[in-house]
Design an enzyme around this catalytic site. Sequence first.
Site: not given
Ligand code: UD1
Length: 430
Positions: A22-23, A126, A131, A133, A174, A317, A339, A409
């Site tokens: 999926k990811n 989720c 989370r 941006v 990220s 995950d 994380i 999902r």
């Molecule tokens: C992806 C995966 C998710 C997995 C996660 C971590 C997909 C669709 N989802 O989610 O299943 O659990 O990686 O392996 O691939 N963060 C910030 N600022 C940002 C972006 C992220 O602080 O702008 C933080 C998040 O809150 C979190 C950490 O960075 O604490 C890691 O998140 P990230 O790697 O971005 O996760 P996703 O890409 O959303």
Amino acid sequence: MDRIRIVGGNELKGVIPISGAKNAALPLMIASLLTSDTLTLENVPHLADVELLLRILGNHGVDVSVNGRREHQDGSYARTIHFTCRTVADTTAPYELVSKMRASFWVIGPLLAREGKARVSLPGGCAIGTRPVDLFIEGLQALGAEMEIDGGYINATAPKGGLIGATYNFPKVSVGATHVMMMAASLARGTTVIGNAAREPEVVDLANCLNAMGAKISGAGTSTITIEGVPSLSGARHRVLPDRIETGTYAMAVAMTGGDVTLQGTDASLLDTALEAIRRAGAEVTETPGGIRVVGYGSEIRPVDIVTEPFPGFPTDLQAQFMGLMTRANGVSHVTETIFENRFMHVQELARLGAKITLSGQTARIEGTRRLRGAPVMATDLRASVSLVIAGLAAEGETMVSRVYHLDRGFERLEEKLTRCGAVVERISD
Ligand code: UD1
């Protein structure tokens, strides 16, 4: 709303075909926005998140054609989807769609790179933490974009002539922001160097696909990724890599219930750290041609401490599933989540099955117990919900998991895959 009924106690025996990840599928599908040619993806899993993203991409003007699913003798499916975005119909990704799945926010990268602008709702997904941006905003700003937040939306605008290559070091790893930067920088003028990039296999998969489309990306899979911008990308054909989270989940299920299962169509190198933790817990994990064989002993589970980390560390995950496994260990273990700050919602549900878990900050202390007893439990997020299913498989009696839309999902045909291996799992549609 559907529920899943499990009668625990059976060992798992047989073959489980592993689906496409999926990811990986989600960012690959989003990459179709970068070209007016056709991007063909093979091995796309049939999941609620994928179907939702198909709708979202349709809204942006992507024409989608799904080849019939071919069912193989081993029960596996292969789904090939063609994506063609001749022209971008709409550069806005609305709240109604983006709020349902965080990854849909990632369309911001390709839309901005190809059209010079994007208006994208702040994401949902989720409920496992705040989370934010900020990393996306800073990264795209580094490429010259103007980023403005207005009424729950981000308005992103590229400079005249398009995004400009730059060096940007992420302050935090990220996955999503790395995907977006790779996609955006592929069409930028000049060279981009991303420091502290995510090293997840799905990042490598996206880079491989983008390179097949004509991008010039090197270093994916390391923490420094270099992207030489090109004026345009073309179509390509790419196979989605196997789902390492699904692989690890079933491996943990076998370790927990006992049994002997071959996970077919997957690759051990995608989840070395998790497989090592499963081995330390007492299961035998060996590589087979085209898969992994897991032999579990159920009652002989050893306690193992884990800490979640970005790849190649133990994946967040798989944290809930591993905690499920540890509830039946012969001793005390600790699971530390680094994380996401709110990823322990499965704790209270596992406790309903008889698990003894205490939380202290980001660490859970799990006192293993030989006996879990079935109970009604509620799925709270995608990975937490599957930890309840595998705990239910190892518990005595009946476990009823409600709110299984979370499971849908991310886990393709879960009941069917488990039932084929001797589990008693059925979906109840009310
Ligand atoms: C992806 C995966 C998710 C997995 C996660 C971590 C997909 C669709 N989802 O989610 O299943 O659990 O990686 O392996 O691939 N963060 C910030 N600022 C940002 C972006 C992220 O602080 O702008 C933080 C998040 O809150 C979190 C950490 O960075 O604490 C890691 O998140 P990230 O790697 O971005 O996760 P996703 O890409 O959303």
